[in-house]
Enzyme design. Structure first.
Site, PDB file in Angstrom:
ATOM      1  N   HIS A   1      81.367  10.208  28.120  1.00  0.00           N
ATOM      2  CA  HIS A   1      81.097  11.334  27.221  1.00  0.00           C
ATOM      3  C   HIS A   1      81.016  10.945  25.761  1.00  0.00           C
ATOM      4  CE1 HIS A   1      81.732  14.566  30.215  1.00  0.00           C
ATOM      5  NE2 HIS A   1      82.508  13.655  30.773  1.00  0.00           N
TER       6      HIS A   1
ATOM      7  N   LYS B   1      83.340  23.957  16.694  1.00  0.00           N
ATOM      8  CA  LYS B   1      83.505  22.787  17.562  1.00  0.00           C
ATOM      9  C   LYS B   1      84.735  22.018  17.091  1.00  0.00           C
ATOM     10  CE  LYS B   1      79.213  21.560  16.268  1.00  0.00           C
ATOM     11  NZ  LYS B   1      78.507  21.189  17.472  1.00  0.00           N
ATOM     12  N   ARG B   2      85.176  21.022  17.883  1.00  0.00           N
ATOM     13  CA  ARG B   2      86.293  20.198  17.435  1.00  0.00           C
ATOM     14  C   ARG B   2      86.009  19.670  16.031  1.00  0.00           C
ATOM     15  NH1 ARG B   2      86.696  15.128  20.387  1.00  0.00           N
ATOM     16  NH2 ARG B   2      84.527  15.407  20.972  1.00  0.00           N
TER      17      ARG B   2
ATOM     18  N   LYS C   1      80.878  14.912  13.537  1.00  0.00           N
ATOM     19  CA  LYS C   1      80.219  16.223  13.683  1.00  0.00           C
ATOM     20  C   LYS C   1      79.833  16.802  12.318  1.00  0.00           C
ATOM     21  CE  LYS C   1      82.727  17.297  17.977  1.00  0.00           C
ATOM     22  NZ  LYS C   1      81.679  17.517  18.987  1.00  0.00           N
TER      23      LYS C   1
ATOM     24  N   THR D   1      77.407  21.034  23.933  1.00  0.00           N
ATOM     25  CA  THR D   1      77.110  22.104  24.891  1.00  0.00           C
ATOM     26  C   THR D   1      77.125  23.447  24.176  1.00  0.00           C
ATOM     27  OG1 THR D   1      79.458  21.975  25.473  1.00  0.00           O
ATOM     28  CG2 THR D   1      77.889  20.989  27.016  1.00  0.00           C
TER      29      THR D   1
ATOM     30  N   LYS E   1      74.767  27.102  24.402  1.00  0.00           N
ATOM     31  CA  LYS E   1      75.283  28.479  24.444  1.00  0.00           C
ATOM     32  C   LYS E   1      74.611  29.332  23.368  1.00  0.00           C
ATOM     33  CE  LYS E   1      79.455  26.388  26.095  1.00  0.00           C
ATOM     34  NZ  LYS E   1      80.665  25.664  25.689  1.00  0.00           N
TER      35      LYS E   1
HETATM   36  C1  26Q Z   1      91.044   9.171  23.567  1.00  0.00           C
HETATM   37  C2  26Q Z   1      92.061   8.271  23.308  1.00  0.00           C
HETATM   38  C3  26Q Z   1      93.260   8.713  22.816  1.00  0.00           C
HETATM   39  C4  26Q Z   1      93.455  10.062  22.604  1.00  0.00           C
HETATM   40  C5  26Q Z   1      92.450  10.967  22.870  1.00  0.00           C
HETATM   41  C6  26Q Z   1      91.246  10.524  23.349  1.00  0.00           C
HETATM   42  C7  26Q Z   1      90.154  11.491  23.596  1.00  0.00           C
HETATM   43  C8  26Q Z   1      90.423  12.822  23.800  1.00  0.00           C
HETATM   44  C9  26Q Z   1      89.400  13.730  24.019  1.00  0.00           C
HETATM   45  C10 26Q Z   1      88.849  11.084  23.634  1.00  0.00           C
HETATM   46  C11 26Q Z   1      87.831  11.998  23.841  1.00  0.00           C
HETATM   47  C12 26Q Z   1      88.095  13.332  24.030  1.00  0.00           C
HETATM   48  C13 26Q Z   1      87.070  14.340  24.220  1.00  0.00           C
HETATM   49  C14 26Q Z   1      85.788  14.106  24.206  1.00  0.00           C
HETATM   50  C15 26Q Z   1      84.780  15.163  24.290  1.00  0.00           C
HETATM   51  O1  26Q Z   1      85.069  16.346  24.308  1.00  0.00           O
HETATM   52  N1  26Q Z   1      83.509  14.772  24.362  1.00  0.00           N
HETATM   53  C16 26Q Z   1      82.397  15.703  24.392  1.00  0.00           C
HETATM   54  O2  26Q Z   1      81.978  15.863  25.730  1.00  0.00           O
HETATM   55  C17 26Q Z   1      80.994  16.854  25.834  1.00  0.00           C
HETATM   56  C18 26Q Z   1      80.694  17.050  27.304  1.00  0.00           C
HETATM   57  O3  26Q Z   1      79.975  15.980  27.811  1.00  0.00           O
HETATM   58  C19 26Q Z   1      79.755  16.484  25.046  1.00  0.00           C
HETATM   59  O4  26Q Z   1      78.848  17.552  25.091  1.00  0.00           O
HETATM   60  C20 26Q Z   1      80.103  16.185  23.600  1.00  0.00           C
HETATM   61  O5  26Q Z   1      78.963  15.681  22.926  1.00  0.00           O
HETATM   62  C21 26Q Z   1      81.236  15.180  23.560  1.00  0.00           C
HETATM   63  O6  26Q Z   1      81.667  14.993  22.219  1.00  0.00           O
END
Ligand code: 26Q
Length: 751
Positions: A310, A490-491, A496, A597, A601
């Site tokens: 992702h 978004k986050r 972003k 995503t 929406k």
């Molecule tokens: C990794 C290491 C340590 C702590 C946290 C993390 C961590 C936590 C959450 C790494 C990544 C995430 C989340 C990622 C995420 O939400 N990615 C999103 O996934 C969506 C679905 O595929 C995409 O549409 C987005 O582009 C992408 O940012």
């Protein structure tokens, strides 16, 4: 029994005499009972979608809609003088996810059940989930987010599994939540927890003793991992999830007739990013304990697992120090060493090994070698993985790599969030689109139909007024419903580029002060949580909150330009915001957003995208046509090249571009200092001038021009409504039903 009879039974007396809590629980029990009746016997192959996050949102309305009993229940309640909305709002939102990855998992579960496929989600039952965000002194503060008591949908299972850590063992207790497909089957989300967890250890905010694993294991999603204790806790959580999950999978498969060496005929395990990657060595370990030899176990697991990537950001490509894993899960260390040894013997390329020279385990590398499929989540993202980030792997396994462009469930993001638009679409093109989203294309024939375009505008206005009232109720903030609603929700992450949005708004503020009034009043809406230890992200929130106050208190400005940052943005908020949006900000630095995503929406609800050629925006551009999307900024090739040659110097832009300098300098202007925190604001300003790792300055001018153009075009109501219509009609491809059909066709092969 009908839903009406069930609700009456569970109420036990006249509905009109019951209190709200009793009615709420009667509705929940009715949903659970009808769900039970729709459950199907499981046989043969089953999907296990394993993920650290499931951002499922509230369930009551969604389940009523998907069971086809929403209207019936609504009428029953109103016949008894009760408003269904009250019960919808009583439900606490499950706090089991953070952003896109978790929400995608939730949309996928909905589509799997809707398409009548046998598949469950597997994850963790976090008591406080992701933190609850509150704003104090224009800063984000984190609080715990208890949701379990006020939900009612979670059911305790009698199953438990023992999970052995290095220094102690715990009993993983299973909880289940029904996943109700739209006019389809009922699957489950399986969430593991431990009985010994102690909510009372959380003191101030979200602080707690990170070392007391038996008490803290399932308290929070993504506990602060800025120190070793936090990282260790994350490792415990991950191993807990995969060990219990692997035992559940083996257990269930055996009960369906699996002999273990044929596990891949009974299970396909989709690994959602690297957080559940330890399931590979754990399954191998368990299979060898049950008598398979190592070679067979490895092959069985390779044929059962598939991995989704992702992100290409290095932060999310997880690497675990082997010392950590030795402490947390010593049983899988020898397995990982065997896996690494085989890779080293097979390939003379240290970049594809699993354990690197610093004794770190590269989870994604293990996933790629030891699963049958590797997929990216949008066409551009998959190409970047193949050609750059994972090129060394692509050359070894060209056939494993495939793209599965993300999608969203229209049940929640259209029927539930926007019943007004749904009803109008049915009027125009019938209800075929509810089963086959591609039928939305039929709308195109109304492109020149004034009556239809007017109705679209009216519906958008209705949703804007509803949002305005909601935000007033929640945050006591006034919004002008006639203004352009421009949203970035978004986050919070530098890539972003919420900071680029903020720089535009500062520039606009100066223009207004100089008498250059925007062609339409602007309401810039933000919704974003920053990870508690992500300092610059929190500084960006601080900047936005300070700007909000400054604009509001300036009479010259406030009627033309307002910022509203919503507190504790979550799925329920998104359902209210998205249908009311005119312009949606999808402004990540090209090449960095895997898919997005939210973008999907918004277009489904007639919001027009202002964005870069990144992630799924590229495919949206192709579907809706260039007149119906505002594209700006450097493309991914330019950006990737600029990173490679290291040529970017933000200070040059700052010195040479007056607008950029003026906006950046404002961050530490006197007005800001009066209400803001000097340390945060100076830090952010310095970061931009000296680093700007996500290259906001090079895109600033083209962003400004594109956004100004969009705002000006908004005034031509008829032309704007045409864009809305073209966006809605081009959105069918982004249904998660299409995505899931592709996963099943290419990877899962269920049924
Ligand atoms: C990794 C290491 C340590 C702590 C946290 C993390 C961590 C936590 C959450 C790494 C990544 C995430 C989340 C990622 C995420 O939400 N990615 C999103 O996934 C969506 C679905 O595929 C995409 O549409 C987005 O582009 C992408 O940012």
């Amino acid at each position: 029994m009908t839903a009406t009879q069930l609700i009456k039974n569970y109420c036990g007396r006249e509905i009109s005499l019951c209190n709200d809590g009793e009615i709420y629980m009667a509705i929940v029990r009715t949903i659970r009972e009808i769900g039970r009746q729709r459950r199907k016997k499981e046989s043969g192959k089953k999907l296990y979608y394993i993920s650290a996050e499931f951002l499922i949102g509230r369930l009551l309305t969604n389940n009523l809609i998907n069971l086809g009993i929403y209207d019936e229940v609504k009428k029953l309640l109103s016949d008894n003088g009760k408003d269904i909305e009250k019960y919808e709002e009583m439900e606490a939102e499950p706090s089991l996810g953070n952003g896109g990855l978790g929400r995608l998992a939730a949309c996928f579960l909905d589509s799997v059940a809707t398409l009548d496929l046998c598949g469950d989600g597997v994850g963790i039952n976090y008591h406080f989930g992701l933190f609850k965000q509150v704003f104090r002194d224009n800063l984000q503060k984190e609080e715990k987010n208890p949701w379990l008591l006020d939900s009612g949908f979670l059911e305790k299972d009698e199953k438990t599994y023992k999970v052995d850590f290095g220094d102690f063992s715990v009993l993983a207790r299973l909880y289940n939540l029904d996943i109700v497909g739209y006019m389809g089957r009922v699957n489950k989300l399986r969430l593991f927890d431990i009985d010994t967890v102690d909510e009372k250890i959380v003191k101030e905010g979200i602080a707690f003793d990170k070392t007391d694993i038996e008490k803290n294991l399932t308290l929070f999603l993504y506990p602060d991992d800025s120190d070793d204790k936090g990282r260790l806790l994350r490792a415990y959580q991950q191993y807990f999830m995969v060990s219990a999950g692997a035992q559940l999978i083996i257990d269930e498969c055996e009960s369906r007739g699996c002999k273990l060496y044929d596990l891949y005929d009974y299970a396909v395990i989709q690994i959602n990013d690297t957080h559940p990657s330890m399931i590979i060595p754990e399954l191998i370990r368990l299979l060898t304990k049950k008598g398979l030899n190592v070679d067979d176990a490895i092959e069985v697991v390779r044929k059962s697992c598939a991995y989704t990537n992702h992100t290409i950001l290095s932060e999310a490509l997880e690497k675990w120090e082997i010392g950590f894993i030795k402490k947390v899960a010593p049983g899988i260390v020898p397995i990982i060493e065997i896996l690494d040894d085989r890779v080293r013997r097979g390939f003379d390329d240290s970049l594809v090994s699993i354990i690197d020279n610093n004794e770190k385990i590269h989870m994604a590398n293990m996933d790629i070698h030891y699963s049958k499929s590797v997929n990216g989540v949008a066409a551009l993202h998959t190409e970047i993985l193949k050609n750059t980030e994972l090129n060394n792997f692509y050359r070894i396994y060209p056939d494993k790599f495939n793209n599965k462009t993300n999608g969203i469930t229209f049940r929640r993001w259209l029927y539930q969030a926007n019943p007004e638009l749904t009803a109008f679409l049915k009027e125009l093109i019938g209800d075929g689109f509810m089963k086959n989203a591609n039928e939305l294309e039929k709308l195109k024939k109304y492109k020149e139909d004034k009556g239809v375009l007017t109705r679209l505008i009216q519906i958008k206005n209705t949703k804007k007024v509803q949002l305005k009232e909601y935000i007033f109720k929640m945050q006591n903030r006034e919004m002008l419903a006639e203004s352009v609603f421009d949203m970035q929700i978004k986050r919070l992450h530098e890539y972003k580029r919420q900071q680029l949005n903020a720089l535009y708004l500062i520039d606009k503020y100066f223009e207004i002060k100089e008498g250059e009034i925007p062609e339409a009043p602007i309401t810039a809406v933000f919704g974003a949580k920053a990870a508690p230890a992500y300092t610059i992200a929190k500084d960006i929130i601080h900047l936005i909150l300070c700007l909000e106050k400054i604009f509001l208190s300036d009479k010259e400005v406030s009627e033309h330009l307002k910022i509203v940052m919503v507190e504790n943005y979550n799925v329920s908020y998104a359902e209210k915001l998205i249908p009311a949006c005119d312009i949606s900000e999808q402004i990540s630095l090209a090449s960095k957003e895997a898919s997005g995503t939210g973008n999907m929406k918004f277009i489904l609800n007639g919001g027009v995208i202002l964005g870069t050629m990144d992630g799924a925006n590229v495919e949206i551009y192709e579907k809706v046509g260039k007149e119906n999307i505002y594209i700006f900024g450097d493309d991914s090739e330019t950006v990737i090249k600029r990173y490679k040659d290291g040529s970017y110097k933000p200070s040059e832009f700052y010195e040479n571009n007056k607008r950029i300098k003026r906006a950046v300098d404002f961050i530490t202007d006197e007005k800001m200092m009066q209400i803001g925190n000097e340390i945060c604001l100076s830090r952010l300003k310095n970061e931009l001038i000296n680093k700007d790792y996500f290259m906001t300055f090079p895109d600033f001018e083209s962003y400004k021009n594109a956004r100004d153009k969009a705002i000006s075009d908004y005034n031509n109501k008829n032309e704007w409504a045409k864009k809305m219509l073209m966006n809605i009609s081009g959105s069918g491809y982004f249904s998660s039903d299409r995505t899931i059909e592709e996963y099943n066709r290419d990877i899962w092969h269920l049924k």
